[in-house]
Design a protein around this motif. Structure first.
Motif, PDB file in Angstrom:
ATOM      1  N   TYR A 293       0.845  -1.205   0.000  1.00 54.06           N
ATOM      2  CA  TYR A 293       0.000   0.000   0.000  1.00 54.06           C
ATOM      3  C   TYR A 293       0.880   1.254   0.000  1.00 54.06           C
ATOM      4  N   ARG A 294       2.008   1.170   0.682  1.00 54.68           N
ATOM      5  CA  ARG A 294       2.920   2.309   0.717  1.00 54.68           C
ATOM      6  C   ARG A 294       3.541   2.557  -0.664  1.00 54.68           C
ATOM      7  N   ALA A 295       3.876   1.475  -1.364  1.00 55.42           N
ATOM      8  CA  ALA A 295       4.485   1.637  -2.694  1.00 55.42           C
ATOM      9  C   ALA A 295       3.487   2.290  -3.660  1.00 55.42           C
TER      10      ALA A 295
ATOM     11  N   ARG B  66      -3.754  -5.468   7.700  1.00 56.34           N
ATOM     12  CA  ARG B  66      -4.954  -5.054   8.427  1.00 56.34           C
ATOM     13  C   ARG B  66      -6.151  -5.971   8.135  1.00 56.34           C
ATOM     14  N   ASP B  67      -6.107  -6.609   6.957  1.00 52.11           N
ATOM     15  CA  ASP B  67      -7.262  -7.414   6.513  1.00 52.11           C
ATOM     16  C   ASP B  67      -6.815  -8.819   6.115  1.00 52.11           C
ATOM     17  N   ILE B  68      -5.702  -9.257   6.633  1.00 51.74           N
ATOM     18  CA  ILE B  68      -5.157 -10.543   6.172  1.00 51.74           C
ATOM     19  C   ILE B  68      -6.043 -11.698   6.664  1.00 51.74           C
TER      20      ILE B  68
ATOM     21  N   GLU C  81      -4.496   8.774  13.697  1.00 47.57           N
ATOM     22  CA  GLU C  81      -5.280   9.125  12.514  1.00 47.57           C
ATOM     23  C   GLU C  81      -5.358   7.934  11.554  1.00 47.57           C
ATOM     24  N   ARG C  82      -4.224   7.232  11.391  1.00 50.37           N
ATOM     25  CA  ARG C  82      -4.245   6.060  10.507  1.00 50.37           C
ATOM     26  C   ARG C  82      -5.163   4.977  11.052  1.00 50.37           C
ATOM     27  N   ASP C  83      -5.097   4.745  12.365  1.00 48.79           N
ATOM     28  CA  ASP C  83      -5.989   3.732  12.966  1.00 48.79           C
ATOM     29  C   ASP C  83      -7.457   4.093  12.724  1.00 48.79           C
TER      30      ASP C  83
ATOM     31  N   THR D 283     -12.336   2.594  10.081  1.00 49.19           N
ATOM     32  CA  THR D 283     -13.680   3.079   9.752  1.00 49.19           C
ATOM     33  C   THR D 283     -13.955   3.085   8.247  1.00 49.19           C
ATOM     34  N   ARG D 284     -12.965   2.709   7.433  1.00 53.45           N
ATOM     35  CA  ARG D 284     -13.210   2.737   5.986  1.00 53.45           C
ATOM     36  C   ARG D 284     -14.268   1.692   5.625  1.00 53.45           C
ATOM     37  N   LYS D 285     -14.929   1.915   4.484  1.00 51.65           N
ATOM     38  CA  LYS D 285     -16.029   1.030   4.074  1.00 51.65           C
ATOM     39  C   LYS D 285     -15.505  -0.336   3.633  1.00 51.65           C
TER      40      LYS D 285
HETATM   41  O1   DC Z   1       1.583  -1.791   8.192  1.00 45.61           O
HETATM   42  P1   DC Z   1       1.823  -0.354   7.673  1.00 45.61           P
HETATM   43  O2   DC Z   1       1.732   0.664   8.757  1.00 45.61           O
HETATM   44  O3   DC Z   1       3.075  -0.241   6.894  1.00 45.61           O
HETATM   45  O4   DC Z   1       0.592  -0.095   6.670  1.00 45.61           O
HETATM   46  C1   DC Z   1       0.481   1.118   5.967  1.00 45.61           C
HETATM   47  C2   DC Z   1      -0.973   1.428   5.677  1.00 45.61           C
HETATM   48  O5   DC Z   1      -1.494   0.498   4.736  1.00 45.61           O
HETATM   49  C3   DC Z   1      -1.892   1.363   6.893  1.00 45.61           C
HETATM   50  O6   DC Z   1      -2.180   2.632   7.384  1.00 45.61           O
HETATM   51  C4   DC Z   1      -3.136   0.694   6.392  1.00 45.61           C
HETATM   52  C5   DC Z   1      -2.804   0.116   5.062  1.00 45.61           C
HETATM   53  N1   DC Z   1      -2.908  -1.332   5.002  1.00 45.61           N
HETATM   54  C6   DC Z   1      -4.133  -1.866   4.700  1.00 45.61           C
HETATM   55  O7   DC Z   1      -5.105  -1.145   4.574  1.00 45.61           O
HETATM   56  N2   DC Z   1      -4.253  -3.204   4.547  1.00 45.61           N
HETATM   57  C7   DC Z   1      -3.208  -4.015   4.704  1.00 45.61           C
HETATM   58  N3   DC Z   1      -3.350  -5.332   4.542  1.00 45.61           N
HETATM   59  C8   DC Z   1      -1.946  -3.465   5.051  1.00 45.61           C
HETATM   60  C9   DC Z   1      -1.833  -2.118   5.207  1.00 45.61           C
END
Ligand code: DC
Length: 298
Positions: free
Chosen positions: A106-108, A199-201, A248-250, A255-257
């Motif tokens: 996601y960062r890339a 986050r969604d693995i 803010e990231r959390d 809360t995203r859809k």
């Molecule tokens: O793990 P990280 O902090 O490097 O992740 C960066 C962002 O990518 C994080 O804010 C949410 C998103 N992310 C995601 O939505 N789903 C994932 N499987 C991994 C990361």
């Protein structure tokens, strides 16, 4: 074997055998909530061959041969800077599994969008940009962890920058981006023997993963860990800036859809605020062992 202790705690115990023929008993005792393992050491090892003061490293070495022969999929999810990647990397190294940092993907994408000034609210523009993106993980040296490449460029350092950190959650909330990356993540996990953190693995990418871990830690601990990590990489950010960014990231991630961050129902929660790296790994390996023993017992 399921047991109940006199104070009402439940647990499982099983006879285990190492590859060199040593036998022992492994017991896992959990407090009230069956899927929560809190720092007060809800796990007890009673392998008979451990000397009372066996080091964590020795325990880990003891656990690994028993659990490496049958590969499983391990999903590690949790909030930002909870130590997910550290644990996932350590697990992968101990078990000789492949480690994939899905956040790096996601960062890339975010880095590409920032460089190309892609309007993330224009779905056409997003789709066109995604067609031009290729992400891979490459080992620069044997035995070293793989680093992230974006279209043949090593971007491992740049994807951790403040700019990317501040924008990545917005990009990760775009459904087209998620579909694009989830398909690649699922393809990487086809062969099993993979530890992926994100986050969604456990909920979306590998809903059938044999082991799902959900990592949490207190906000001040997380802030300090990120601060130390950035310092090591020579990236300047103050603690208040880091804490605000994590929160803010959390908020955006949960809360995203589309596939919000949440604990899968069958995930095991580990609060690692008071655990060091070796203790966290040992605890996680005990869960790998439990899953493996359960699978062997049918
Ligand atoms: O793990 P990280 O902090 O490097 O992740 C960066 C962002 O990518 C994080 O804010 C949410 C998103 N992310 C995601 O939505 N789903 C994932 N499987 C991994 C990361």
């Amino acid at each position: 074997m399921d047991d109940e202790t006199s104070d009402g705690k439940r647990g499982t115990s099983s006879i285990v055998q190492s590859s060199d023929g040593k036998r022992g008993t492994s017991s896992i005792v959990q407090s009230s909530d069956a899927n929560r393992s809190i720092v007060n050491r809800s796990i007890v090892f009673t392998e008979k061959n451990f000397a009372p003061r066996t080091s964590h490293l020795a325990r880990i070495r003891y656990l690994c041969p028993m659990i490496t022969h049958e590969k499983i999929t391990i999903a590690v999810d949790g909030f930002a800077s909870c130590g997910k990647s550290t644990l996932a990397k350590d697990l992968a190294k101990s078990l000789q599994y492949t480690f994939i940092d899905s956040g790096a993907m996601y960062r890339a994408v975010t880095l590409y969008f920032l460089r190309q000034e892609v309007n993330i609210y224009d779905t056409e523009e997003v789709s066109k940009a995604l067609e031009k993106i290729s992400i891979s993980f490459r080992h620069l040296e044997e035995g070293e962890l793989a680093v992230t490449f974006l279209n043949d460029e090593n971007v491992e350092r740049e994807i951790r920058s403040k700019d990317v950190s501040e924008n990545v959650s917005l990009v990760a909330a775009i459904s087209k981006v998620r579909r694009f990356l989830v398909a690649q993540q699922q393809a990487m996990g086809k062969e099993k023997g993979i530890v992926m953190d994100g986050r969604d693995i456990g909920t979306v990418v590998f809903p059938d993963a044999e082991l799902k871990l959900f990592i949490t830690a207190q906000i001040d601990v997380r802030t300090q860990r990120r601060f130390d990590e950035l310092q090591r990489k020579g990236i300047e950010m103050t603690r208040p800036q880091i804490e605000a960014n994590l929160q803010e990231r959390d908020r955006i991630d949960s809360t995203r859809k589309d596939s919000p961050l949440k604990k899968a129902e069958d995930a095991i929660e580990i609060d690692n605020s008071a655990l060091n790296r070796a203790e966290q790994l040992e605890l996680a390996l005990s869960y790998v062992k439990r899953v493996t023993v359960e699978r062997l017992n049918g």
